[in-house]
Design an enzyme around this catalytic site. Structure first.
Site, PDB file in Angstrom:
ATOM      1  N   GLU A 116       0.822  -1.206   0.000  1.00 50.09           N
ATOM      2  CA  GLU A 116       0.000   0.000   0.000  1.00 50.09           C
ATOM      3  C   GLU A 116       0.864   1.268   0.000  1.00 50.09           C
ATOM      4  O   GLU A 116       0.474   2.282  -0.583  1.00 50.09           O
ATOM      5  CB  GLU A 116      -0.955  -0.031   1.192  1.00 50.09           C
ATOM      6  CG  GLU A 116      -2.019  -1.122   1.019  1.00 50.09           C
ATOM      7  CD  GLU A 116      -2.974  -1.227   2.183  1.00 50.09           C
ATOM      8  OE1 GLU A 116      -4.174  -0.944   1.996  1.00 50.09           O
ATOM      9  OE2 GLU A 116      -2.520  -1.597   3.287  1.00 50.09           O
ATOM     10  N   GLU A 170      -3.941  -9.666   3.584  1.00 51.11           N
ATOM     11  CA  GLU A 170      -4.810  -9.334   4.719  1.00 51.11           C
ATOM     12  C   GLU A 170      -5.919 -10.360   4.944  1.00 51.11           C
ATOM     13  O   GLU A 170      -6.260 -10.665   6.094  1.00 51.11           O
ATOM     14  CB  GLU A 170      -5.417  -7.932   4.530  1.00 51.11           C
ATOM     15  CG  GLU A 170      -4.469  -6.796   4.841  1.00 51.11           C
ATOM     16  CD  GLU A 170      -3.522  -6.444   3.712  1.00 51.11           C
ATOM     17  OE1 GLU A 170      -2.740  -5.484   3.855  1.00 51.11           O
ATOM     18  OE2 GLU A 170      -3.557  -7.130   2.665  1.00 51.11           O
TER      19      GLU A 170
END
Length: 249
Positions: free
Chosen positions: A103, A123
């Protein structure tokens, strides 16, 4: 120091330097990144930045033991992902960029990667969601089906495939990402700085509304996941180095 900086002419080189933790981001790293990128944005003598890593890892994302620290006023999480910038930032990825590490890469403007680098959003394997921009930035940087694959499987994307798909601007041999990123930055700083800044700002302004909607949807997804038993199980399983037992609740 978990974040080092040095100047290369008008370029600020920012290095994640926590190799013993695979450059996982804790509060000190968030503060270091925030300070470095504040310097990049505020110093009129700096016209471009390069964010680089240690050989093994760009970043494993959030330090699950210690946490990533509070979002910063200017940068948001990691001191990076919600930052408004007019100074170009190039990610130089030598090792893997997983979770929040990816990210951070998606928050940069250009990406240079070694052939051995990998990108992943694991995740879902921890019972959480990517909450630092990947839910909407991945599908902007990659074809939507590839973005879904990354988000839903947690499996990595190789740098060579990422280059073919357009996420990576330049592909290098191992050990060559920083020099290649500096060459790219030098091409940028050879141009008129105000023109570069205004061009970058205009591109960012075109997606501001879309990004706010993305942040709202991300917050809602994270809220729903935070209420589940699977979230606690996923993190506990990771820290305990065992397979998770999902309940779907």
């Amino acid at each position: 120091m978990t974040v080092d900086t040095r100047r290369h002419g008008r370029i600020l080189v920012v290095r994640l330097n926590r190799p013993e933790k695979r450059n996982a981001v804790d509060a000190a790293t968030t503060a270091g990144l925030d300070a470095a990128l504040n310097e990049l944005e505020d110093d009129p003598d700096l016209w471009a930045g390069v964010l680089c890593d240690t050989p093994q890892a760009f970043s494993a994302g959030t330090d699950l033991n210690d946490g990533r620290g509070e979002p910063t006023p200017r940068g948001g999480s990691y001191g990076v992902v919600r930052r408004e910038r007019r100074t170009p930032l190039i990610a130089a990825v030598e090792g893997f960029a997983y979770g929040g590490g990816f990210e951070i890469v998606l928050s940069c403007d250009l990406v240079v990667a070694a052939r051995t680098a990998k990108f992943a959003l694991p995740e879902v394997s921890l019972g959480v969601v990517a909450d630092c921009g990947a839910l909407f930035r991945t599908q902007r940087a990659l074809p939507v089906n590839i973005a879904k694959q990354l988000l839903l499987t947690g499996q990595p994307l190789t740098a060579e495939r990422a280059y073919t798909l357009g996420l990576v601007n330049e592909l290098t041999e191992p050990g060559e990402t920083e020099p290649a990123a500096l060459r790219l930055a030098e091409q940028i700083v050879a141009n008129a700085p105000v023109s570069v800044a205004e061009s970058l700002h205009a591109v960012a302004a075109l997606v501001d509304g879309e990004e706010q909607r993305g942040w709202d949807l991300t917050a809602e997804a994270a809220r729903r996941v935070d209420e589940t038993a699977d979230r606690a199980e996923g993190v506990a399983a990771f820290l305990g180095k065992r397979p998770p037992t999902w309940s779907g609740r």
